[in-house]
Structure formats: structure tokens, C-alpha cells
Design a protein around this motif. Structure first.
Motif, PDB file in Angstrom:
ATOM      1  N   PHE A 126      37.758  41.045  37.798  1.00 51.90           N
ATOM      2  CA  PHE A 126      36.849  41.953  38.503  1.00 51.90           C
ATOM      3  C   PHE A 126      37.337  43.384  38.285  1.00 51.90           C
ATOM      4  N   ARG A 181      31.409  41.919  47.277  1.00 56.86           N
ATOM      5  CA  ARG A 181      31.448  40.609  47.913  1.00 56.86           C
ATOM      6  C   ARG A 181      31.393  39.549  46.828  1.00 56.86           C
ATOM      7  N   SER A 182      32.141  38.480  47.012  1.00 56.77           N
ATOM      8  CA  SER A 182      32.058  37.398  46.036  1.00 56.77           C
ATOM      9  C   SER A 182      32.325  36.064  46.696  1.00 56.77           C
ATOM     10  N   GLU A 188      41.818  41.233  40.166  1.00 60.99           N
ATOM     11  CA  GLU A 188      41.010  42.361  40.610  1.00 60.99           C
ATOM     12  C   GLU A 188      41.789  43.661  40.439  1.00 60.99           C
ATOM     13  N   GLU A 243      35.841  45.129  50.916  1.00 62.29           N
ATOM     14  CA  GLU A 243      35.561  43.957  50.089  1.00 62.29           C
ATOM     15  C   GLU A 243      35.854  42.639  50.796  1.00 62.29           C
ATOM     16  N   MET A 284      36.247  38.615  49.447  1.00 65.21           N
ATOM     17  CA  MET A 284      36.153  37.562  48.436  1.00 65.21           C
ATOM     18  C   MET A 284      36.437  36.234  49.139  1.00 65.21           C
ATOM     19  N   GLU A 285      35.496  35.307  49.004  1.00 62.20           N
ATOM     20  CA  GLU A 285      35.697  33.982  49.584  1.00 62.20           C
ATOM     21  C   GLU A 285      35.915  32.989  48.451  1.00 62.20           C
ATOM     22  N   ARG A 339      45.588  40.694  42.914  1.00 59.11           N
ATOM     23  CA  ARG A 339      44.907  41.937  43.269  1.00 59.11           C
ATOM     24  C   ARG A 339      45.862  43.087  42.969  1.00 59.11           C
ATOM     25  N   THR A 389      40.881  38.497  50.897  1.00 62.14           N
ATOM     26  CA  THR A 389      40.776  37.308  50.064  1.00 62.14           C
ATOM     27  C   THR A 389      40.902  36.136  51.021  1.00 62.14           C
TER      28      THR A 389
END
Lengths: 255, 436
Positions: free
Chosen positions: B170, B186-187, B201, B215, B217-218, B231, B245
Motif C-alpha cells: 500500500f 480503509r481496507s 504500508e 486509517e 485495516m482489517e 507498516r 491494524t
């Protein structure tokens, strides 16, 4: 080479060295003995430049330069080496990289180019073999998880690589078994030559059997109270320090 | 204007909804904005936000991205981690996934699309089942704000029995040439049974105004999967980040996370690992090496609800100048989570008198047969080690650098993607004025 005059040094306000004098010439081996608390390790620390110690009086010259004015690193670059009584474990600092950095910093100071990798590795292998140091130790973190004997051999190994003019051995023999002592002494002796001097701080005669010092000094109460040849060490081994204390009382000794 | 204000966001929210009235995600967005209206921005009185006054960022007017995003390709390249050319690169601009700038190398075993598309199409049920579950754990206005404004979110599915050989990367870019920017990346990443993936990321603010990326992220990791999450934060001091995260281990699986914070404005990282099955394993690592006025707050949560989990956390910080480092590690052991092992360590070195560190372990244990340990240290460089190196002719500055590098390497060594590891090592060496 080393000229110490009337050195007084203290730590945390406590006076440890109280007017110590010592002259060391190139090629000589001096042994410094004496009871615990007499100031032996303080002498080593003061010479190497440990920041906690304060020199309150006196002078120390190394090759004509004022040693006490120099930072620990400059003392090392000028050719002084201290083999630690308790070498420090430094996790994450690779032993080989450390020695390479130390060697090249010294070379830079001397105006030399860094040693190329091939020559460096050759030097490393040669000196590791001399100290019978397991090569796997060189790829590990500095002193981390090394046995007591390995740490002491690593000190002499570093000395061998850095090739100092003056080496101070701070109880390098303590905690060594007979074989390790022999290896360490052999390492030191190989480096002995006319331009290199050694000051060996020790409690025991056994290292001196190998090193065969030119002079033996007794350091007591912050001063060198008696000096002699290697026979003095034998006398101390036999009689202990009591006879010196007696002589001190009777005013027979220096100071 | 110097007061904290968010009223203007209501108009932005309404235009976001009216721009895409058919989005299958609007239900979540509306709920999100309701929550945000109710909760407001977290204050220092909120235990969870005790050390990070995120609200004070809102003294300025943030623009919320809308419409199309365009950006020069050279900026994308400059923002990318060196060596990332082989990665499956998702370019995320102002929080929006932009497929035409992205470069997905692998197609076998991996599905990447916008979350909207996934929610409308064949992944409708998957999105319904897994999206937004982090909200059960993140009950604050900042999370609600992301759920209100996420737009151009990413859906990734790693299919059963597939190993994705190149990391999924990302590349977040924030364009602040026109205005202060509030981005809401968002992811949702689903890693199916026996699948293996690394997620990376990075963040780059481009422009002279400020950015705040908020942000979430799931990640959902199924049976026997292997997930790595890296990250890397080396943004400008004008780039602030709140990032979560949230990893659910819904099957027995392995997770490794590394968060590296080198530069930026105000940063808050939440790393949550929810161990929902027996025998889950998770490793959480973090390095924060800060200068200037950078503020980094790392929150971790390891939630054990089933037996025989293993978690290991190691976070290390080096604080220079006026920087602030925070570690707050929560380990929750629920009553059924017997025979778990949970370890947590946080070590900090202050190299400036003006720097600050806060460390707070939080162990909540409701099972009686568990092994938990935690320890934290705050100190200066080891003087003995420094002296030892100096007696070997190594200058004080270099000796310090060697010791700090060694300290940091403990974390860097857990980065298993070589180019990312090299990149982080270079950042550290540069910070320490060392040759790499």
C-alpha cells in the motif's frame, strides 16, 4: 613510554590513588601486585580514561604527550590498550565489525587507508588462531554469552589485532583455567617486542611465570610502596603482603 | 481559527453520501457518522487517548477528498519504498485506492478490488460477515470518523492454498498542495485457509499543507494461514497518522507485525490481534526512532479468548530532540484462554534531555493457568558499553551510533522482506550519520 608522576585520583569523592609514580620504557614488562582495594584497577581506569575517575593531582605522559588530556578513544588511537578485568557484553554489535571499525578508526587517525577486506580477514584469522579463539565467536555479538575464558582471550585477541604500544592487563589471569592462562600468556608474549610495553596487574604469580616481568611493583594504599625484580613476586607469593605492611610501619620503604 | 472544530465535516459527509447514493457501504458510513456526532474527538480524559491529544490537530480546517484524484507518476515513484518495483503495488491517494496507478503483478490466487465493488458483487456475503468488526474494539470518535469518511476502500482476498510471493504494498500518498487533508484509508483483507501473504504500508505527504490520515485495516486470517504486516512511517513532520491494524485470527494461524516509525507529525498506531481459535500465534514488533517534535503512540491489544495461544511483543524506542514515544500494551486473557503464553517487552532509550517517553503495560487476566510476562525499561545508553568501545579507539559519536543501531536491529531483524529491511536499515544508518 609511560611516565606517571604523583598521580592522585578519586571516584565519588573517595581518594584512591595517593601519589603514584611509575616509569615504563619501551620493551619492558611491569607487574603490579597488591592487596584488594589498593588501587590497582583504578590505575588501569585512570590510564584508559574511564570518565567516572577524577585525577586531582599529578601527571601522566604517554610518549611525551599528556595522557590525561586525551579522550579514551584518542588514548587508544595513540597506542594504549586496556584488557578489561570484566569485558563488557554488547548485544547486537557484531565482534568482527567491531574490530574492523576499531582498527580502521585507528588507521584513519594514523593517516592510513582502511585495511581492505582480504587483508583484514587474513589478519583476523591469524590472530584468532594465535589465541585459539573459535571462529564462530567472531560472527557473534561482542562478548555476549562468551565464557569467562573466551572473553579474556577475546581481549588479548583484540590487542593482537590492534597492535598497541602499551598494553595494560587488568587481572587478565583471574578466572582462567590453566589451559586458558597458557593461551593468553602465549598471546601476550608473541606480541612482546622492543617497541611494546606491558603493565600486568595481577594477584598471582602464575601469570608472571609466563610473562617473566622485568619489574614487580607493590601497589598499596594508593601508592607503589615497593619495587623489585621478578623475585619480588615470588617472595610475595610465599609471604603474602604482611611483611610489606611491617616494613611500611617501620618506615623502611619508599614514601 | 485556533479552536478545535469539526462542524464543517457534516456538510462534507452529506456530499460524500449524495455523490454515491447507491454504495452498499452507506449503512456503515451513516452509523459511523452518528457515532462520531455522539462521541466527538477523543480527549486526554479518554484512557485510551491519555497521551495523544489528537483533537488538537482539528484546530485547522481539513479538506475531505472528493471526486477524482490525479497525481504525477513521478510522485508515486518517489514515495515508493526503494526495491518495491516487484511488489503488488496499490497506490492509495488521499485514502482512495486508484487502480489505474496501481501495479498488481500477481493475479493467481489474489483478488484485489474496491470495497464497494466487493460489497455489491460476489463478495457481498464476505464483506457483510467481516467488515467493520474492529468497531467492537475501537469505540472512539476517531474510529467513527474513519467509518464515516472512508471512500475508495480496498478489498483483498488471498485464496485458499495460495502463497503470494510478492508482498502486497500500500503506497499511501497524501496530496496537500491545495489544502490540509483528512484522509480515511480503509481496507479489508481476507486471508483464506493455507494462504500466505505479506502486507506492507508506507506513507508520504506531498505538499506544504498538513495531512492527517486516519486509517483502518482489517485483516481476517483463517486456518493455517500466515500473515505478515509491515507498516513503515517516514513521512514529513506535517504528516500525522492514526492507523489501526486489526487482525482477527479466526482460524489457527500465524501473524507477524512490525511497525517502524522514523518520522512524521503526530502518530498513533493501534495493532490489535484478536485470537479467536485455540493455538493462535502472533508476534508484534515495533521500533520508534524519533527526532524533532514527532510524537508516536503505539497501542497494542492481544486478546486471548481460546486456550494455548502464544503471543510475543517487543517494542523499542529511541527518542531524540523534543520527541515523545509512548507504548501502551494491553493483554487480555479471557476465562477460557487457559495455558496461553503472552510476553511483552518495551525498551526505551532517551538520547535527549527534552524527549519524553511513557510506557504502560496493561494485563487483564481472567484465566488461572497462563504464562504472562511484561517488562519495560527507560534509560540512557549503556555507559559501560560506550566506554568499552571508546577504549578501542572508536569515537564517542560512532560508539553511540553503533549501540543505537544494535538496539534498533533487534526489531528490524523481524522484517522478512529483504528490500523493506534494507530500506529501514538505511533510514536508521542515515539518522545515525553512519555508513550503511
Amino acid at each position: 613510554m609511560l611516565s606517571i608522576k604523583n598521580i592522585h585520583a578519586s571516584i565519588d569523592g573517595k581518594q584512591i590513588l595517593k601519589g603514584l609514580n611509575l616509569e615504563v620504557k619501551a620493551g619492558e614488562v611491569h607487574a603490579i601486585m597488591g592487596p584488594n582495594g589498593g588501587g590497582k584497577s583504578t590505575l588501569a581506569s585512570v590510564l584508559a580514561g574511564r570518565p567516572e575517575f577524577e585525577v586531582t593531582d599529578g601527571t601522566a605522559e604517554f610518549e611525551g604527550k599528556d595522557l590525561l588530556e586525551m579522550s579514551p578513544e584518542d588514548r587508544a588511537k595513540e597506542g594504549l590498550f586496556l584488557a578489561f578485568q570484566y569485558p563488557v557484553e554488547i548485544p547486537g554489535v557484531n565482534t568482527t565489525n567491531f574490530i574492523k571499525t576499531a582498527l580502521n578508526e585507528k588507521r584513519k587517525y594514523q593517516g592510513l587507508q582502511p585495511l581492505d577486506s582480504a587483508s583484514f580477514l587474513k589478519l583476523l584469522r591469524e590472530k584468532a588462531a594465535l589465541l585459539e579463539l573459535d571462529k564462530s565467536l567472531l560472527s557473534r555479538s561482542l562478548n555476549e554469552g562468551f565464557s569467562g575464558g573466551e572473553k579474556k582471550r577475546n581481549e588479548i585477541f583484540q590487542m593482537a589485532v590492534l597492535d598497541p604500544k602499551l598494553t595494560i592487563l587488568d587481572e587478565t589471569d583471574s578466572g582462567l583455567d590453566i589451559d586458558a592462562l597458557r593461551i593468553v600468556a602465549k598471546g601476550v608474549n608473541t606480541l612482546r617486542n622492543e617497541s611494546h610495553a606491558i603493565v600486568a596487574i595481577t594477584h598471582y604469580q602464575r601469570l608472571l611465570n609466563y610473562l617473566k616481568p622485568d619489574f614487580v611493583h607493590v601497589l598499596m594504599n594508593g601508592r607503589i610502596v615497593k619495587s623489585g625484580g621478578k623475585e619480588l613476586a615470588l617472595e610475595l607469593e610465599e609471604k603474602g603482603y604482611d611483611f610489606i605492611k611491617e616494613e611500611l610501619k617501620e618506615g623502611l620503604l619508599l614514601n | 481559527m485556533n479552536t478545535i472544530h469539526t462542524d464543517y465535516l457534516k456538510d462534507d459527509f452529506e456530499s460524500l453520501l449524495s455523490a454515491q447514493p447507491d454504495s452498499a457501504l452507506n449503512g456503515w458510513r451513516k452509523e459511523g457518522f452518528d457515532n462520531f456526532t455522539k462521541l466527538g474527538l477523543p480527549t486526554l480524559k479518554n484512557e485510551f487517548w491519555k497521551y495523544t491529544g489528537v483533537a488538537r490537530l482539528f484546530v485547522k480546517d481539513y479538506g475531505v477528498p472528493g471526486g477524482e484524484c490525479t497525481i504525477d507518476e513521478s510522485i508515486i515513484k518517489k514515495a515508493a519504498i526503494p526495491g518495491s518495483e516487484d511488489f503488488n503495488q496499490l497506490v492509495i491517494i488521499n485514502g482512495k485506492y486508484i487502480p489505474q496507478y496501481s501495479n498488481i503483478q500477481e493475479t493467481e490466487g489474489i483478488e484485489i478490488c474496491s470495497l464497494d465493488e466487493a460489497a455489491k458483487g460476489k463478495y457481498h456475503d464476505v464483506v457483510q460477515e467481516y467488515f467493520g468488526k474492529s468497531g467492537l474494539f475501537l469505540k472512539d470518535g476517531i474510529y467513527a470518523l474513519n467509518t464515516s469518511f472512508f471512500d475508495g476502500a480496498v478489498f483483498i482476498l488471498i485464496k485458499k492454498n495460495h502463497t503470494i510471493s510478492n508482498p502486497v504494498y500500500f503506497n499511501h500518498i497524501f496530496d496537500t498542495t491545495q489544502n490540509h487533508l483528512l484522509a480515511s484509508p480503509r481496507s479489508l483483507v481476507i486471508v483464506e485457509e493455507n494462504a500466505n501473504v505479506s502486507l506492507i504500508e508506507s506513507y508520504c505527504t506531498n505538499g506544504s499543507m498538513d495531512s492527517l490520515s486516519n486509517e483502518v485495516m482489517e485483516v481476517v486470517a483463517k486456518d493455517n494461514s500466515h500473515v505478515e504486516v509491515y507498516r513503515i512511517q517516514n513521512d514529513q513532520p506535517t504528516g500525522s497518522h492514526v492507523g489501526t491494524t486489526h487482525i482477527r485470527q479466526v482460524g489457527k494461524c500465524f501473524v507477524n507485525t512490525v511497525v517502524v516509525s522514523m518520522d512524521g507529525g503526530m502518530i498513533r498506531n493501534n495493532t490489535n490481534v484478536i485470537m479467536e481459535k485455540e493455538g493462535n500465534e502472533a508476534h508484534l514488533y515495533g521500533l520508534y526512532f524519533l527526532k524533532g517534535h514527532t510524537h508516536v503512540d503505539n497501542h497494542t491489544l492481544v486478546d486471548n479468548s481460546k486456550p494455548r495461544g502464544l503471543s510475543n511483543e517487543l517494542y523499542k524506542g529511541i527518542m531524540d530532540d523534543y520527541s515523545t514515544g509512548i507504548f501502551s500494551g494491553r493483554i487480555l486473557v479471557r476465562p477460557d484462554a487457559q495455558k496461553i503464553d503472552a510476553y511483552q517487552t518495551n525498551n526505551n532509550i532517551l538520547i535527549s534531555d527534552k524527549a519524553t517517553v511513557n510506557t504502560k503495560p496493561q494485563l487483564e487476566i481472567y484465566a488461572d493457568d497462563v504464562k504472562c510476562s511484561h517488562g519495560c525499561t527507560v534509560g540512557r545508553l549503556d555507559e559501560e558499553a560506550l566506554y568499552y568501545l571508546r577504549t578501542r579507539g572508536i569515537d564517542k559519536d560512532l560508539a553511540q551510533a553503533m549501540l543505537l543501531k544494535a538496539f534498533a536491529e533487534d526489531i528490524v531483524n523481524h522484517i522478512k522482506v529483504a528490500s523493506v529491511k534494507d530500506y529501514v536499515n538505511k533510514l536508521i544508518a542515515t539518522r545515525l550519520n553512519m555508513e550503511d
